[in-house]
Design a protein around this motif. Structure first.
Motif, short mmCIF file in Angstrom:
data_model
loop_
_atom_site.label_atom_id
_atom_site.label_comp_id
_atom_site.label_asym_id
_atom_site.label_seq_id
_atom_site.Cartn_x
_atom_site.Cartn_y
_atom_site.Cartn_z
N VAL A 219 1.09 -1.17 0.12
CA VAL A 219 -0.30 -0.18 -0.16
C VAL A 219 1.06 1.41 0.18
O VAL A 219 0.85 2.02 -0.62
N LEU A 220 1.90 0.96 0.58
CA LEU A 220 2.70 2.37 0.88
C LEU A 220 3.86 2.42 -0.42
O LEU A 220 3.88 3.53 -0.94
N ASN A 221 3.71 1.44 -1.27
CA ASN A 221 4.81 1.55 -2.73
C ASN A 221 3.97 1.93 -3.20
O ASN A 221 4.06 2.76 -4.12
N ALA A 222 2.18 1.87 -2.98
CA ALA A 222 1.67 2.46 -4.52
C ALA A 222 1.16 3.76 -4.33
O ALA A 222 1.14 4.48 -5.15
N VAL A 223 1.20 3.87 -3.00
CA VAL A 223 1.06 5.49 -2.54
C VAL A 223 1.98 6.55 -3.26
O VAL A 223 1.83 7.39 -3.39
N ALA B 181 12.26 5.33 -0.04
CA ALA B 181 10.99 3.79 0.18
C ALA B 181 11.38 2.98 0.80
O ALA B 181 10.91 1.99 1.70
N SER B 182 13.37 2.95 -0.09
CA SER B 182 14.10 1.17 1.47
C SER B 182 13.89 1.56 3.35
O SER B 182 13.93 0.71 3.32
N PHE B 183 14.59 3.05 3.66
CA PHE B 183 13.90 3.53 4.61
C PHE B 183 12.65 2.63 5.25
O PHE B 183 12.85 1.97 6.93
N VAL B 184 11.69 3.13 4.44
CA VAL B 184 10.20 2.68 4.54
C VAL B 184 10.30 1.90 4.89
O VAL B 184 9.17 0.72 5.88
#
Length: 177
Positions: free
Chosen positions: A61-65, A74-77
């Motif tokens: 979901v986070l990668n899509a948003v 993105a790697s950190f998240v």
């Protein structure tokens, strides 16, 4: 409220990574966007806090948003989610901005007044605050009609209260004591 100490530590680690990889501007923009999206979307925050939703689904979901994020962000998240700290993400994003400003020598100052101040008065207040600090002042103005007159300046943990409402309260306390 989530632990601000943990969020600050994660935000500091992300800032260190951003400086190391020379991606401060990109990661700062990502964190600002994340803070905005989380503040405006309660469902996203609830999903991040939910123990029912699995980590891989949260990452998807986070990668899509946040598909436009820098690879480092993105790697950190993803790392934060894998470690079970995803509920801290909104606060990490907010803390990142504060830590970045501190790193850059920017001092956030809030000026609260009963009505909009004219530029001459505002500049005079800012110049006095600037003289007492070693950094660049970033001014945020707020209007609070309850002050009646005067102003309040907030800078970190310091507050200068030159409002009429405050003076009336002090006088009331002296008279009733």
């Amino acid at each position: 409220m989530k632990s601000s100490k943990s969020a600050s530590r994660y935000a500091q680690a992300l800032l260190d990574l951003a400086i190391e990889q020379n991606k401060v501007e990109a990661i700062a923009a990502d964190m600002k966007y994340m803070a905005t999206v989380c503040a405006e979307n309660r469902d996203l925050e609830l999903m991040l806090e939910s123990p029912v939703v699995k980590a891989d689904k949260k990452i998807a979901v986070l990668n899509a948003v946040f598909d436009q994020f820098d690879k480092a962000t993105a790697s950190f998240v993803e790392l934060i989610v894998k470690n079970g700290r995803e509920a801290y993400l909104p606060q990490i994003a907010a803390s990142f901005d504060a830590i970045l400003k501190e790193h850059q020598g920017i001092i956030p100052v809030t000026l609260i007044s009963a009505q909009k101040l004219d530029d001459k008065v505002k500049n005079e207040i800012v110049s006095k605050v600037q003289a007492s600090t070693s950094g660049t002042v970033e001014l945020t103005e707020k209007i609070d009609p309850d002050l009646i007159g005067g102003f309040i300046v907030r800078m970190g943990d310091n507050q200068i209260d030159a409002s009429v409402a405050s003076q009336i309260n002090k006088l009331k306390q002296r008279l009733t004591s």
